[in-house]
Design an enzyme around this catalytic site. Structure first.
Site, mmCIF file in Angstrom:
data_model
loop_
_atom_site.group_PDB
_atom_site.id
_atom_site.type_symbol
_atom_site.label_atom_id
_atom_site.label_comp_id
_atom_site.label_asym_id
_atom_site.label_seq_id
_atom_site.Cartn_x
_atom_site.Cartn_y
_atom_site.Cartn_z
ATOM 1 N N THR A 107 24.057 -22.654 -27.733
ATOM 2 C CA THR A 107 22.788 -21.934 -27.653
ATOM 3 C C THR A 107 22.389 -21.351 -28.996
ATOM 4 O OG1 THR A 107 23.245 -21.411 -25.361
ATOM 5 C CG2 THR A 107 21.628 -20.031 -26.442
ATOM 6 N N ASP A 184 30.439 -21.182 -24.021
ATOM 7 C CA ASP A 184 31.207 -21.538 -22.815
ATOM 8 C C ASP A 184 32.679 -21.829 -23.103
ATOM 9 O OD1 ASP A 184 28.770 -21.309 -21.645
ATOM 10 O OD2 ASP A 184 28.568 -23.403 -21.041
ATOM 11 N N LYS A 262 35.590 -15.775 -22.346
ATOM 12 C CA LYS A 262 34.245 -15.545 -21.816
ATOM 13 C C LYS A 262 34.401 -15.102 -20.365
ATOM 14 C CE LYS A 262 29.688 -17.525 -21.244
ATOM 15 N NZ LYS A 262 28.719 -18.574 -21.564
HETATM 16 N N1 ASP Z 1 26.163 -23.990 -22.606
HETATM 17 C C1 ASP Z 1 26.171 -23.345 -23.892
HETATM 18 C C2 ASP Z 1 27.387 -23.816 -24.649
HETATM 19 O O1 ASP Z 1 28.456 -23.343 -24.432
HETATM 20 C C3 ASP Z 1 26.157 -21.867 -23.730
HETATM 21 C C4 ASP Z 1 26.090 -21.088 -24.999
HETATM 22 O O2 ASP Z 1 26.090 -21.567 -26.095
HETATM 23 O O3 ASP Z 1 26.029 -19.860 -24.871
HETATM 24 O O4 ASP Z 1 27.256 -24.648 -25.467
#
Ligand code: ASP
Length: 462
Positions: A107, A184, A262
């Site tokens: 993200t 993640d 996390k």
């Molecule tokens: N789905 C994303 C990832 O882990 C979530 C994030 O970056 O916060 O790549």
């Protein structure tokens, strides 16, 4: 809902837009039976239903407006949004420390794609600087996009490349390393890097964001800025995770790479140090250690990189009623290592004992960790624990199951033909992965939880 589901359905929004002579990217005043809204009309996600308009309010939040609540739409402007952030050359100041930022995706490197409504990996580390210019006040930043993936797609292949590239950057003389990563699986990568890269003379700081930078509540900029402080002049030369401390944006926490996880799907303060206290807070540009037992920054370049990983390793999350064939199947499929996340102090049911014995006899290494996440494996307390030990299962104290998984993959990768060496590595803490005891204030204390709970209880008890 799939777009196909609505095939052949009339799109009432189209006629609504035509009637009021407006199109997407128009700035609108919308009168509806549920109030008046002012905002930018966005393209609707392709997979959404055809009954609503999407308006981006001035607050930055998007809302859906059902077509049959609309009384009037008035165009007050037009601005087609350009969400591409320009790639910018980082300014250089010889007085400032120099940091290398590796981009892997997630993200923190994403924006919302208004066509699909989904978050997509969109910009490179150079664009990251374009969106957070404050970084130039802290350090010189060299950026390199290694991958552009959401972190569920990180794995052994990427771990090896990342570890090697970090090792090279350290030897080249960088004052610190930053890694932009999806949240993640950031704790898997932080753990694996803690094992693959030992004796680092400079900080290796992993950073991500829970909310993309086009959202008003994004944590991307604050996390990046604080990570840049930790990497460029922070005193802690370890693999660490730098993310929001409390739910507010007061400070960030630095968590040791092998003790962090996390813990919440959407909170910005999602990362917590488990069974210990975090390493430091970062506030107003200052890195403030809250413990003394960290590896200090050094000026030499004597880093040890051991990039290796055996992929035939797995975690088995125990559940009541588990059948022995689960374990047998893994052994038959050539798995070389199994980490069990057992119940309570480290238990599994009696039914799978024979399978564990067979796995042990076949040379599969089996280790015990806890699903409780907090506390220590104590297999001498109950008779059942003792029996499991006798089957050759090795207890891993308070090692987090995910950490045990990557440590086992790494240890088997480093010593493919020496099971004893693997057992020794697994049973020896090498990067804070096991600790002697849990501090009395380790359980969610000093992690932004206390003032908030105190406030909560004051309200409840008044
Ligand atoms: N789905 C994303 C990832 O882990 C979530 C994030 O970056 O916060 O790549």
């Amino acid at each position: 809902m799939s777009k196909d589901l609505y095939k052949g359905y009339r799109d009432p929004c189209l006629s609504l837009l035509k009637r009021h002579d407006v199109t997407v990217w128009c700035e609108l005043e919308a009168q509806t039976s549920r109030g008046e809204f002012h905002g930018l009309l966005l393209p609707r996600s392709e997979t959404a239903d055809p009954y609503h308009l999407v308006l981006k309010l001035d607050s930055g939040y998007n809302i859906g407006i059902r077509h049959d609540t609309v009384q009037n739409l008035k165009k007050v402007g037009y601005r087609e949004a350009n969400y591409k952030i320009p790639e910018q050359e980082f300014p250089r100041d010889p007085e400032k420390p120099t940091v290398r930022l590796f981009g892997t995706g997630g993200t923190i490197a994403s924006r919302l794609d208004y066509r699909t409504g989904a978050v997509i990996p969109a910009f490179s580390p150079g664009e990251l600087y374009g969106s957070v210019p404050e970084l130039a006040d802290i350090c010189n930043l060299d950026t390199e996009k290694l991958f552009g993936v959401f972190s569920e797609n990180m794995g052994p292949e990427q771990y090896l490349i990342l570890a090697e590239r970090i090792g090279e950057a350290i030897r080249e003389g960088y004052d610190g390393i930053m890694i932009g990563h999806g949240t993640d699986t950031m704790h898997h990568t932080s753990a694996v890097l803690s094992f693959m890269i030992q004796n680092t003379p400079v900080p290796i700081v992993m950073v991500g964001s829970q909310r993309s930078s086009d959202r008003p509540s994004s944590d991307a900029a604050q996390n990046l800025i604080n990570a840049a402080h930790a990497a460029s002049h922070g005193p802690i030369a370890e693999v660490v995770v730098c993310m929001f401390g409390p739910t507010s944006d007061r400070y960030n926490l630095l968590h040791r790479g092998t003790r962090v996880r996390k813990m919440h799907s959407s909170y910005r303060s999602t990362f917590r140090t488990l069974g210990d206290i975090p390493l430091a807070t970062i506030e107003d540009g200052f890195v403030n250690p809250i413990r003394e037992d960290f590896a200090p920054r050094r000026s030499d370049r004597d880093v040890l990189v051991q990039a290796a990983f055996e992929e035939k390793v797995t975690i088995v999350y125990y559940y009541p009623g588990m059948q022995p064939d689960v374990i047998d199947a893994l052994a038959e499929k050539g798995y070389k290592g199994i980490v069990i996340a057992g119940t309570g102090l480290g238990h599994v049911n009696r039914k799978i004992y024979p399978a564990l014995e067979r796995a042990n006899a076949a040379g599969v290494q089996v280790y015990m960790t806890l699903q409780t996440m907090w506390g220590f494996v104590q297999m001498y307390v109950y008779e059942t624990g003792r029996e499991i030990l006798e089957l050759g299962v090795v207890p891993l104290a308070n090692m987090i199951p995910d950490v045990a998984y990557v440590k086992l993959g790494w240890a088997l990768g480093v010593h493919p033909d020496d099971p004893e060496a693997v057992r020794r590595l697994m049973s020896t803490p090498i990067a804070g992965d096991m600790t002697d005891r849990e501090p009395h204030d380790g359980y969610l204390v000093l992690q932004g939880g206390v003032p908030e709970s105190a406030k909560f209880f004051t309200n409840v008890w008044k």
